[in-house]
Design an enzyme around this catalytic site. Structure first.
Site, PDB file in Angstrom:
ATOM      1  N   ASN A   9       0.867  -1.178   0.000  1.00 16.31           N
ATOM      2  CA  ASN A   9       0.000   0.000   0.000  1.00 16.31           C
ATOM      3  C   ASN A   9       0.905   1.230   0.000  1.00 16.31           C
ATOM      4  OD1 ASN A   9      -1.858   2.001   0.467  1.00 16.31           O
ATOM      5  ND2 ASN A   9      -2.375   1.354   2.552  1.00 16.31           N
ATOM      6  N   LYS A  11       0.145   4.237  -0.352  1.00 14.08           N
ATOM      7  CA  LYS A  11      -0.511   5.428   0.219  1.00 14.08           C
ATOM      8  C   LYS A  11      -0.229   6.649  -0.666  1.00 14.08           C
ATOM      9  CE  LYS A  11      -0.320   3.279   4.715  1.00 14.08           C
ATOM     10  NZ  LYS A  11      -0.268   3.419   6.159  1.00 14.08           N
ATOM     11  N   HIS A  96      -9.593   1.244   4.433  1.00 15.51           N
ATOM     12  CA  HIS A  96      -8.366   1.453   5.196  1.00 15.51           C
ATOM     13  C   HIS A  96      -8.649   2.393   6.367  1.00 15.51           C
ATOM     14  CE1 HIS A  96      -4.343   2.655   6.322  1.00 15.51           C
ATOM     15  NE2 HIS A  96      -3.934   1.556   5.732  1.00 15.51           N
ATOM     16  N   GLU A  98      -7.119   4.794   7.558  1.00 15.26           N
ATOM     17  CA  GLU A  98      -6.884   6.218   7.284  1.00 15.26           C
ATOM     18  C   GLU A  98      -8.096   6.827   6.578  1.00 15.26           C
ATOM     19  OE1 GLU A  98      -3.129   5.629   5.357  1.00 15.26           O
ATOM     20  OE2 GLU A  98      -2.264   5.053   7.294  1.00 15.26           O
ATOM     21  N   GLU A 168      -5.695  -4.806  10.316  1.00 18.18           N
ATOM     22  CA  GLU A 168      -4.681  -3.791  10.578  1.00 18.18           C
ATOM     23  C   GLU A 168      -5.022  -3.044  11.862  1.00 18.18           C
ATOM     24  OE1 GLU A 168      -2.577  -2.675   6.620  1.00 18.18           O
ATOM     25  OE2 GLU A 168      -4.291  -1.378   6.879  1.00 18.18           O
ATOM     26  N   GLY A 174       2.158   2.385  10.772  1.00 19.63           N
ATOM     27  CA  GLY A 174       3.120   3.469  10.628  1.00 19.63           C
ATOM     28  C   GLY A 174       3.756   3.905  11.936  1.00 19.63           C
ATOM     29  N   SER A 214       3.097  -1.986  10.429  1.00 18.08           N
ATOM     30  CA  SER A 214       4.543  -2.077  10.694  1.00 18.08           C
ATOM     31  C   SER A 214       5.115  -3.467  10.406  1.00 18.08           C
ATOM     32  CB  SER A 214       4.857  -1.639  12.123  1.00 18.08           C
ATOM     33  OG  SER A 214       4.461  -0.289  12.319  1.00 18.08           O
TER      34      SER A 214
END
Ligand code: PGA
Length: 251
Positions: A9, A11, A96, A98, A168, A174, A214
């Site tokens: 991904n 991003k 996702h 985010e 996730e 991250g 991560s």
């Protein structure tokens, strides 16, 4: 045997030319990756046509990171599923964290987007996962179960064949803080149980469930060794082709 997948991904990173270089570098090493491990790169919208061209003829597949919740029309700034297909995508990531957090993506919207994506012939990588507060309150199983039910229970057992789930934990994305292999495995096993209850044991057994947050070359082996972890959705480490391939060699 269910398919193993390592998906990158990207991003909102890389320019078009950097993205093409990255895709080419992944392709260059993709033959090292065993046939039963799928490789997917999820590039920004602007890169999709060029990245699809760069991976042509290789085992690497191209994914979008999102799609519109309408088929076409007056939705300025949105990208429809048939546009993704025409750009050379075979997958889209949906849900996702985010997007859930910053762009108001709800489970209801994800049902619509998943329907559109499947009907257009795209595979879907549906992301689920609890945030830190929910983990600390011991709500992680309930949160993930609810996300899975809210979206996937609108689809058929047959359609589940084109849906991959990515667990996730938001607190691991991250942050450099990976879930331990045990923490990830128990959620993956729980997701599989939820699927079995609705779609039957075979669908549960056949559904690919990825871990994301991560994940990197140094921890992929331990995560992928768990019986219900079938690969990874990789953010930061997917921006370096060698790290990404190293992760794909960790089964
Ligand atoms: P990360 O991101 O690997 O950088 O933690 C994973 C993701 O958000 O898909």
């Amino acid at each position: 045997m269910r398919k193993k997948i390592v998906a990158g991904n990207w991003k909102m990173n890389t320019t078009v030319s950097e993205g093409v270089e990255l895709a080419k570098a992944v392709v260059a090493r993709s033959a090292e990756v065993p046939a039963n491990v799928g490789l997917i790169v999820a590039a920004p919208f602007t890169h999709l046509v060029c990245v699809a061209d760069a991976v042509k003829g290789s085992k690497v597949e191209v994914s979008a990171q999102n799609c519109a919740d309408h088929e076409k029309g007056a939705y300025t700034g949105e990208v429809a599923v048939n546009m993704l297909v025409s750009a050379g995508c075979t997958w889209t990531i949906l849900g996702h964290s985010e997007r859930r957090q910053y762009y108001g993506e709800t489970d209801e919207k994800l049902v619509v987007k998943t329907r559109l994506a499947l009907d257009a012939g795209l595979g879907v990588i549906l992301c689920v996962g609890e945030n830190l507060e929910q983990r600390e309150a011991g709500e992680h199983f309930a949160v993930v179960k609810e996300q899975v039910e809210n979206v996937l229970f609108h689809f058929t057992a047959e359609e589940m064949g084109r849906i991959v789930i990515a667990y996730e934990p938001v607190w691991a994305i991250g942050t450099g803080k990976t879930a331990t292999a045990e923490q990830a495995e128990e959620i993956h096993a729980c997701i599989r149980q939820v699927l079995a209850g609705k779609f039957g044991a075979q669908v549960a057994e056949d559904t690919t469930i990825l871990y994301g947050g991560s994940c990197k070359p140094s921890n992929a082996k331990e995560l992928f060794a768990q019986k219900d972890i079938d690969g990874g959705l990789i953010g930061g480490a997917a921006l370096k082709a060698d790290d990404f391939i190293q992760i794909a060699l960790s089964f």
